[in-house]
Design a protein around this motif. Structure first.
Motif, PDB file in Angstrom:
ATOM      1  N   GLN A  51      -9.814  -1.889  -7.455  1.00  0.00           N
ATOM      2  CA  GLN A  51      -8.957  -0.860  -8.021  1.00  0.00           C
ATOM      3  C   GLN A  51      -7.662  -0.783  -7.229  1.00  0.00           C
ATOM      4  O   GLN A  51      -7.667  -0.824  -6.008  1.00  0.00           O
ATOM      5  N   ILE A  52      -6.561  -0.646  -7.928  1.00  0.00           N
ATOM      6  CA  ILE A  52      -5.263  -0.529  -7.266  1.00  0.00           C
ATOM      7  C   ILE A  52      -4.524   0.700  -7.776  1.00  0.00           C
ATOM      8  O   ILE A  52      -3.310   0.789  -7.688  1.00  0.00           O
ATOM      9  N   SER A  53      -5.306   1.688  -8.307  1.00  0.00           N
ATOM     10  CA  SER A  53      -4.674   2.857  -8.910  1.00  0.00           C
ATOM     11  C   SER A  53      -3.914   3.683  -7.892  1.00  0.00           C
ATOM     12  O   SER A  53      -2.960   4.362  -8.237  1.00  0.00           O
ATOM     13  N   ARG A  54      -4.344   3.688  -6.607  1.00  0.00           N
ATOM     14  CA  ARG A  54      -3.656   4.494  -5.617  1.00  0.00           C
ATOM     15  C   ARG A  54      -2.580   3.703  -4.877  1.00  0.00           C
ATOM     16  O   ARG A  54      -1.991   4.188  -3.937  1.00  0.00           O
ATOM     17  N   PHE A  55      -2.355   2.464  -5.250  1.00  0.00           N
ATOM     18  CA  PHE A  55      -1.385   1.640  -4.556  1.00  0.00           C
ATOM     19  C   PHE A  55      -0.192   1.334  -5.452  1.00  0.00           C
ATOM     20  O   PHE A  55      -0.314   1.195  -6.666  1.00  0.00           O
ATOM     21  N   LEU A  56       0.932   1.244  -4.819  1.00  0.00           N
ATOM     22  CA  LEU A  56       2.127   0.772  -5.499  1.00  0.00           C
ATOM     23  C   LEU A  56       2.145  -0.743  -5.344  1.00  0.00           C
ATOM     24  O   LEU A  56       2.342  -1.268  -4.248  1.00  0.00           O
ATOM     25  N   VAL A  57       1.896  -1.436  -6.429  1.00  0.00           N
ATOM     26  CA  VAL A  57       1.741  -2.884  -6.365  1.00  0.00           C
ATOM     27  C   VAL A  57       3.094  -3.546  -6.534  1.00  0.00           C
ATOM     28  O   VAL A  57       3.844  -3.237  -7.455  1.00  0.00           O
ATOM     29  N   THR A  58       3.370  -4.443  -5.612  1.00  0.00           N
ATOM     30  CA  THR A  58       4.597  -5.228  -5.701  1.00  0.00           C
ATOM     31  C   THR A  58       4.222  -6.695  -5.845  1.00  0.00           C
ATOM     32  O   THR A  58       3.529  -7.248  -4.987  1.00  0.00           O
ATOM     33  N   ILE A  59       4.595  -7.296  -6.923  1.00  0.00           N
ATOM     34  CA  ILE A  59       4.244  -8.691  -7.168  1.00  0.00           C
ATOM     35  C   ILE A  59       5.050  -9.570  -6.223  1.00  0.00           C
ATOM     36  O   ILE A  59       6.275  -9.505  -6.171  1.00  0.00           O
ATOM     37  N   CYS A  62       0.856  -1.192   0.000  1.00  0.00           N
ATOM     38  CA  CYS A  62       0.000   0.000   0.000  1.00  0.00           C
ATOM     39  C   CYS A  62       0.890   1.239   0.000  1.00  0.00           C
ATOM     40  O   CYS A  62       1.702   1.428   0.909  1.00  0.00           O
ATOM     41  N   ASN A  63       0.710   2.083  -0.984  1.00  0.00           N
ATOM     42  CA  ASN A  63       1.577   3.248  -1.135  1.00  0.00           C
ATOM     43  C   ASN A  63       1.295   4.326  -0.098  1.00  0.00           C
ATOM     44  O   ASN A  63       2.153   5.146   0.207  1.00  0.00           O
ATOM     45  N   PRO A 111       1.461  13.792   4.024  1.00  0.00           N
ATOM     46  CA  PRO A 111       2.397  12.828   3.430  1.00  0.00           C
ATOM     47  C   PRO A 111       1.757  11.461   3.326  1.00  0.00           C
ATOM     48  O   PRO A 111       0.961  11.049   4.169  1.00  0.00           O
ATOM     49  N   GLN A 112       2.099  10.761   2.261  1.00  0.00           N
ATOM     50  CA  GLN A 112       1.438   9.498   1.993  1.00  0.00           C
ATOM     51  C   GLN A 112       1.721   8.452   3.051  1.00  0.00           C
ATOM     52  O   GLN A 112       0.951   7.517   3.228  1.00  0.00           O
ATOM     53  N   HIS A 113       2.798   8.594   3.787  1.00  0.00           N
ATOM     54  CA  HIS A 113       3.118   7.569   4.777  1.00  0.00           C
ATOM     55  C   HIS A 113       2.408   7.811   6.096  1.00  0.00           C
ATOM     56  O   HIS A 113       2.533   7.028   7.023  1.00  0.00           O
ATOM     57  N   GLN A 114       1.638   8.964   6.211  1.00  0.00           N
ATOM     58  CA  GLN A 114       0.932   9.264   7.443  1.00  0.00           C
ATOM     59  C   GLN A 114      -0.540   8.941   7.269  1.00  0.00           C
ATOM     60  O   GLN A 114      -1.165   9.357   6.306  1.00  0.00           O
ATOM     61  N   THR A 115      -1.116   8.210   8.209  1.00  0.00           N
ATOM     62  CA  THR A 115      -2.538   7.885   8.213  1.00  0.00           C
ATOM     63  C   THR A 115      -3.054   8.021   9.617  1.00  0.00           C
ATOM     64  O   THR A 115      -2.296   7.999  10.584  1.00  0.00           O
ATOM     65  N   MET A 116      -4.389   8.187   9.760  1.00  0.00           N
ATOM     66  CA  MET A 116      -4.990   8.302  11.078  1.00  0.00           C
ATOM     67  C   MET A 116      -4.799   7.025  11.877  1.00  0.00           C
ATOM     68  O   MET A 116      -4.558   7.036  13.059  1.00  0.00           O
ATOM     69  N   GLN A 117      -4.950   5.899  11.235  1.00  0.00           N
ATOM     70  CA  GLN A 117      -4.698   4.619  11.864  1.00  0.00           C
ATOM     71  C   GLN A 117      -3.923   3.776  10.868  1.00  0.00           C
ATOM     72  O   GLN A 117      -3.921   4.030   9.674  1.00  0.00           O
TER      73      GLN A 117
END
Length: 230
Positions: free
Chosen positions: A218-226, A21-22, A180-186
């Motif tokens: 949808q995975i458009s907002r995620f950086l997908v790693t196989i 998850c990006n 910043p993308q690495h900060q979330t409420m939880q």
């Protein structure tokens, strides 16, 4: 050659992760990745409603009746009241001056009438007395005219433009601020885990590999790693 995959970051989930998850930088399995995506998308309608409400408020004419304009109207009312009080005070002063001058004129008029009655009664008036009485009458008449045509010395009311200062702009803010993308409420694992815990038994994630029902996530907002086998 196969590579080992990391476990899903959601507690109690035993499935291997399939994507990173990006926004929270956590590895999730496909089911929880979709749940995380759905949780984010579910917030959009509420935000859209808030924007629409702001648009209605912005387009409403009552927006002009802001607190600043209310204060300006109050200042105008107070200024009118101050001018009115000043006007009444000057009117009272003028009436007092007129009353004092009229009292003096009344006394002078009574004196002139008394002298005239005495001259008429005695019938011994001289030309000097006649000239003096004529001059007194002319002076008294002029005094009455002056009182009726009094002119005030009035200076224009000068208002300093700096009495009221209107700010040219409000505090600048970045209305499109994004954290910043690495900060979330939880953490994503807590959100998805709590959501998964409250699902009915028949709607909980399938322990097997997701089937056709999950192919459209949808995975458009995620950086997908196989993480699967090479």
């Amino acid at each position: 050659m196969a590579s080992s995959s990391l476990p899903c970051a959601v507690s109690e989930c035993k499935r291997p992760s399939r994507a990173l998850c990006n926004c929270c930088q956590q590895y999730l399995c496909r089911d929880h990745l979709k749940q995380h995506d759905d949780l984010i998308d579910a917030q959009l309608p509420h935000l859209a409603d808030q924007i629409n409400a702001l648009s209605d408020q912005f387009n409403n004419s009552t927006l002009l009746e802001s607190s600043g304009l209310t204060e300006l109207n109050r200042w105008r009312e107070d200024a009118h009241k101050t001018v009115g009080q000043f006007y009444e005070r000057k009117c009272q002063q003028f009436r007092q001056v007129v009353q004092e001058r009229q009292n003096k004129q009344r006394k002078e008029l009574d004196r002139m009438r008394s002298n005239m009655n005495e001259l008429i009664r005695e019938q011994e008036a001289t030309q000097v007395q006649i000239n003096s009485m004529t001059e007194s009458i002319r002076s008294f008449e002029q005094d009455i005219n002056n009182l009726q045509q009094v002119h005030f010395k009035i200076n224009p009311l000068v208002i300093d433009d700096n009495l009221i200062s209107i700010p040219q702009e409000t505090t600048s803010r970045d209305l499109l601020h994004e954290p910043p993308q690495h900060q979330t409420m939880q953490s994503t694992s807590n959100i998805v885990s709590n959501n998964d815990r409250h699902l009915p038994a028949n709607q909980k994630r399938n322990p097997s590999f997701p089937g056709k029902e999950n192919r459209g996530f949808q995975i458009s907002r995620f950086l997908v790693t196989i993480m699967d086998h090479i």
